[in-house]
Design a protein around this motif. Structure first.
Motif, PDB file in Angstrom:
ATOM      1  N   SER A 219      35.135  39.713  44.032  1.00  0.00           N
ATOM      2  CA  SER A 219      34.108  39.505  45.039  1.00  0.00           C
ATOM      3  C   SER A 219      34.039  40.757  45.909  1.00  0.00           C
ATOM      4  O   SER A 219      34.903  41.633  45.819  1.00  0.00           O
ATOM      5  N   GLY A 220      33.021  40.808  46.745  1.00  0.00           N
ATOM      6  CA  GLY A 220      32.870  41.995  47.569  1.00  0.00           C
ATOM      7  C   GLY A 220      32.269  41.707  48.920  1.00  0.00           C
ATOM      8  O   GLY A 220      31.648  40.657  49.121  1.00  0.00           O
ATOM      9  N   ASP A 221      32.480  42.620  49.835  1.00  0.00           N
ATOM     10  CA  ASP A 221      31.899  42.557  51.169  1.00  0.00           C
ATOM     11  C   ASP A 221      31.275  43.923  51.429  1.00  0.00           C
ATOM     12  O   ASP A 221      31.978  44.870  51.785  1.00  0.00           O
ATOM     13  N   SER A 222      29.975  44.010  51.230  1.00  0.00           N
ATOM     14  CA  SER A 222      29.318  45.307  51.349  1.00  0.00           C
ATOM     15  C   SER A 222      29.378  45.857  52.756  1.00  0.00           C
ATOM     16  O   SER A 222      29.430  47.074  52.958  1.00  0.00           O
ATOM     17  N   ALA A 223      29.418  44.972  53.754  1.00  0.00           N
ATOM     18  CA  ALA A 223      29.485  45.433  55.137  1.00  0.00           C
ATOM     19  C   ALA A 223      30.798  46.146  55.414  1.00  0.00           C
ATOM     20  O   ALA A 223      30.868  47.025  56.277  1.00  0.00           O
ATOM     21  N   LYS A 224      31.834  45.750  54.683  1.00  0.00           N
ATOM     22  CA  LYS A 224      33.154  46.358  54.874  1.00  0.00           C
ATOM     23  C   LYS A 224      33.488  47.357  53.763  1.00  0.00           C
ATOM     24  O   LYS A 224      34.591  47.903  53.735  1.00  0.00           O
ATOM     25  N   ASN A 225      32.532  47.584  52.864  1.00  0.00           N
ATOM     26  CA  ASN A 225      32.787  48.472  51.724  1.00  0.00           C
ATOM     27  C   ASN A 225      34.076  48.103  51.010  1.00  0.00           C
ATOM     28  O   ASN A 225      34.884  48.971  50.655  1.00  0.00           O
ATOM     29  N   THR A 226      34.253  46.823  50.798  1.00  0.00           N
ATOM     30  CA  THR A 226      35.509  46.328  50.239  1.00  0.00           C
ATOM     31  C   THR A 226      35.226  45.406  49.060  1.00  0.00           C
ATOM     32  O   THR A 226      34.306  44.590  49.120  1.00  0.00           O
ATOM     33  N   VAL A 227      36.026  45.546  48.028  1.00  0.00           N
ATOM     34  CA  VAL A 227      35.969  44.635  46.892  1.00  0.00           C
ATOM     35  C   VAL A 227      37.327  43.965  46.767  1.00  0.00           C
ATOM     36  O   VAL A 227      38.365  44.577  47.051  1.00  0.00           O
ATOM     37  N   TYR A 228      37.304  42.701  46.403  1.00  0.00           N
ATOM     38  CA  TYR A 228      38.517  41.900  46.335  1.00  0.00           C
ATOM     39  C   TYR A 228      38.765  41.418  44.909  1.00  0.00           C
ATOM     40  O   TYR A 228      37.836  41.269  44.116  1.00  0.00           O
ATOM     41  N   LEU A 229      40.027  41.138  44.634  1.00  0.00           N
ATOM     42  CA  LEU A 229      40.393  40.489  43.377  1.00  0.00           C
ATOM     43  C   LEU A 229      41.335  39.334  43.722  1.00  0.00           C
ATOM     44  O   LEU A 229      42.477  39.572  44.126  1.00  0.00           O
ATOM     45  N   GLN A 230      40.810  38.129  43.614  1.00  0.00           N
ATOM     46  CA  GLN A 230      41.626  36.939  43.830  1.00  0.00           C
ATOM     47  C   GLN A 230      42.289  36.576  42.511  1.00  0.00           C
ATOM     48  O   GLN A 230      41.603  36.357  41.503  1.00  0.00           O
ATOM     49  N   MET A 231      43.612  36.517  42.512  1.00  0.00           N
ATOM     50  CA  MET A 231      44.370  36.251  41.289  1.00  0.00           C
ATOM     51  C   MET A 231      45.158  34.959  41.482  1.00  0.00           C
ATOM     52  O   MET A 231      46.017  34.877  42.366  1.00  0.00           O
ATOM     53  N   ASN A 232      44.828  33.968  40.680  1.00  0.00           N
ATOM     54  CA  ASN A 232      45.512  32.672  40.736  1.00  0.00           C
ATOM     55  C   ASN A 232      46.248  32.416  39.432  1.00  0.00           C
ATOM     56  O   ASN A 232      45.997  33.060  38.424  1.00  0.00           O
ATOM     57  N   SER A 233      47.153  31.451  39.483  1.00  0.00           N
ATOM     58  CA  SER A 233      47.917  31.062  38.287  1.00  0.00           C
ATOM     59  C   SER A 233      48.511  32.283  37.596  1.00  0.00           C
ATOM     60  O   SER A 233      48.391  32.450  36.379  1.00  0.00           O
ATOM     61  N   LEU A 234      49.142  33.119  38.370  1.00  0.00           N
ATOM     62  CA  LEU A 234      49.666  34.365  37.838  1.00  0.00           C
ATOM     63  C   LEU A 234      50.774  34.125  36.827  1.00  0.00           C
ATOM     64  O   LEU A 234      51.568  33.173  36.951  1.00  0.00           O
ATOM     65  N   LYS A 235      50.810  35.002  35.840  1.00  0.00           N
ATOM     66  CA  LYS A 235      51.790  34.921  34.756  1.00  0.00           C
ATOM     67  C   LYS A 235      52.614  36.213  34.727  1.00  0.00           C
ATOM     68  O   LYS A 235      52.133  37.263  35.191  1.00  0.00           O
ATOM     69  N   PRO A 236      53.802  36.156  34.154  1.00  0.00           N
ATOM     70  CA  PRO A 236      54.604  37.396  34.067  1.00  0.00           C
ATOM     71  C   PRO A 236      53.853  38.535  33.370  1.00  0.00           C
ATOM     72  O   PRO A 236      54.041  39.706  33.737  1.00  0.00           O
ATOM     73  N   GLU A 237      53.004  38.198  32.414  1.00  0.00           N
ATOM     74  CA  GLU A 237      52.261  39.245  31.704  1.00  0.00           C
ATOM     75  C   GLU A 237      51.165  39.873  32.551  1.00  0.00           C
ATOM     76  O   GLU A 237      50.526  40.833  32.110  1.00  0.00           O
ATOM     77  N   ASP A 238      50.933  39.366  33.746  1.00  0.00           N
ATOM     78  CA  ASP A 238      49.994  40.005  34.666  1.00  0.00           C
ATOM     79  C   ASP A 238      50.662  41.137  35.449  1.00  0.00           C
ATOM     80  O   ASP A 238      49.984  41.854  36.190  1.00  0.00           O
ATOM     81  N   THR A 239      51.953  41.278  35.276  1.00  0.00           N
ATOM     82  CA  THR A 239      52.673  42.338  35.967  1.00  0.00           C
ATOM     83  C   THR A 239      52.147  43.704  35.545  1.00  0.00           C
ATOM     84  O   THR A 239      52.092  44.019  34.351  1.00  0.00           O
ATOM     85  N   ALA A 240      51.739  44.496  36.520  1.00  0.00           N
ATOM     86  CA  ALA A 240      51.138  45.806  36.237  1.00  0.00           C
ATOM     87  C   ALA A 240      50.810  46.494  37.558  1.00  0.00           C
ATOM     88  O   ALA A 240      50.873  45.873  38.623  1.00  0.00           O
ATOM     89  N   VAL A 241      50.435  47.753  37.445  1.00  0.00           N
ATOM     90  CA  VAL A 241      49.814  48.437  38.572  1.00  0.00           C
ATOM     91  C   VAL A 241      48.311  48.210  38.457  1.00  0.00           C
ATOM     92  O   VAL A 241      47.721  48.459  37.401  1.00  0.00           O
ATOM     93  N   TYR A 242      47.721  47.746  39.519  1.00  0.00           N
ATOM     94  CA  TYR A 242      46.293  47.431  39.526  1.00  0.00           C
ATOM     95  C   TYR A 242      45.533  48.536  40.257  1.00  0.00           C
ATOM     96  O   TYR A 242      45.908  48.931  41.369  1.00  0.00           O
ATOM     97  N   TYR A 243      44.460  49.000  39.614  1.00  0.00           N
ATOM     98  CA  TYR A 243      43.666  50.101  40.145  1.00  0.00           C
ATOM     99  C   TYR A 243      42.233  49.634  40.392  1.00  0.00           C
ATOM    100  O   TYR A 243      41.620  48.991  39.541  1.00  0.00           O
ATOM    101  N   CYS A 244      41.722  50.024  41.528  1.00  0.00           N
ATOM    102  CA  CYS A 244      40.322  49.812  41.849  1.00  0.00           C
ATOM    103  C   CYS A 244      39.523  51.020  41.367  1.00  0.00           C
ATOM    104  O   CYS A 244      40.018  52.161  41.426  1.00  0.00           O
ATOM    105  N   THR A 245      38.302  50.794  40.905  1.00  0.00           N
ATOM    106  CA  THR A 245      37.481  51.898  40.433  1.00  0.00           C
ATOM    107  C   THR A 245      36.016  51.658  40.773  1.00  0.00           C
ATOM    108  O   THR A 245      35.560  50.515  40.847  1.00  0.00           O
TER     109      THR A 245
END
Length: 116
Positions: free
Chosen positions: A70-96
Motif C-alpha cells: 500500500s502507499g501514502d502519496s502525501a508521505k511519499n511512502t510505500v508499505y509492505l504488510q507481511m502476515n503469517s510469516l514463515k521462516p522462508e520469508d527470511t531475507a533482506v527486503y529492498y524497496c525500489t
C-alpha cells in the motif's frame, strides 16, 4: 538526490506480522512502478510485489494472500504488510522505484528474520 529509506524489519516468530515502510525523498518524476524485492542468503534477489502507477499489483506466488502493498502519496511512502510469516520469508527486503525514463532507485535494505 533521490533516497529510499526502508524501516520496520526485525525478528519475528513464525506466524507473526511485520510492516515495512519505504520513504522516498528527493524529486522523483514519472513513477512507473514501485515495489519490494528480497534476497535471502545464497539466493538471487526476487520480486515480492510491484504496484504500478495505475494501481495494478503483481505478487509473487509465495506471498499471495499474506503480504499486502500500500502507499501514502502525501508521505511519499510505500508499505509492505507481511502476515503469517514463515521462516522462508527470511531475507533482506529492498524497496525500489522505477521511472518511465528507465531510472531505477533502490533502498539500502532492511533485514527480516522469521525464527522461533
Amino acid at each position: 538526490q533521490v533516497q529510499l529509506v526502508e524501516s520496520g524489519g526485525g525478528l519475528v516468530q513464525p506466524g507473526g506480522s511485520l510492516r515495512l515502510s519505504c520513504q522516498a525523498s528527493g524529486s522523483i518524476f514519472s513513477i512507473l512502478v514501485m515495489g519490494w524485492y528480497r534476497q535471502a542468503p545464497g539466493k538471487q534477489r526476487e520480486l515480492v510485489v510491484g504496484i504500478t502507477s495505475g494501481g495494478s499489483t503483481n505478487y509473487a506466488d509465495s506471498v499471495k494472500g499474506r503480504f499486502t502493498i500500500s502507499g501514502d502519496s502525501a508521505k511519499n511512502t510505500v508499505y509492505l504488510q507481511m502476515n503469517s510469516l514463515k521462516p522462508e520469508d527470511t531475507a533482506v527486503y529492498y524497496c525500489t522505484i522505477a521511472t518511465t525514463g528507465g531510472i531505477i532507485y533502490w533502498g539500502q535494505g532492511t533485514q527480516v528474520t522469521v525464527s522461533s
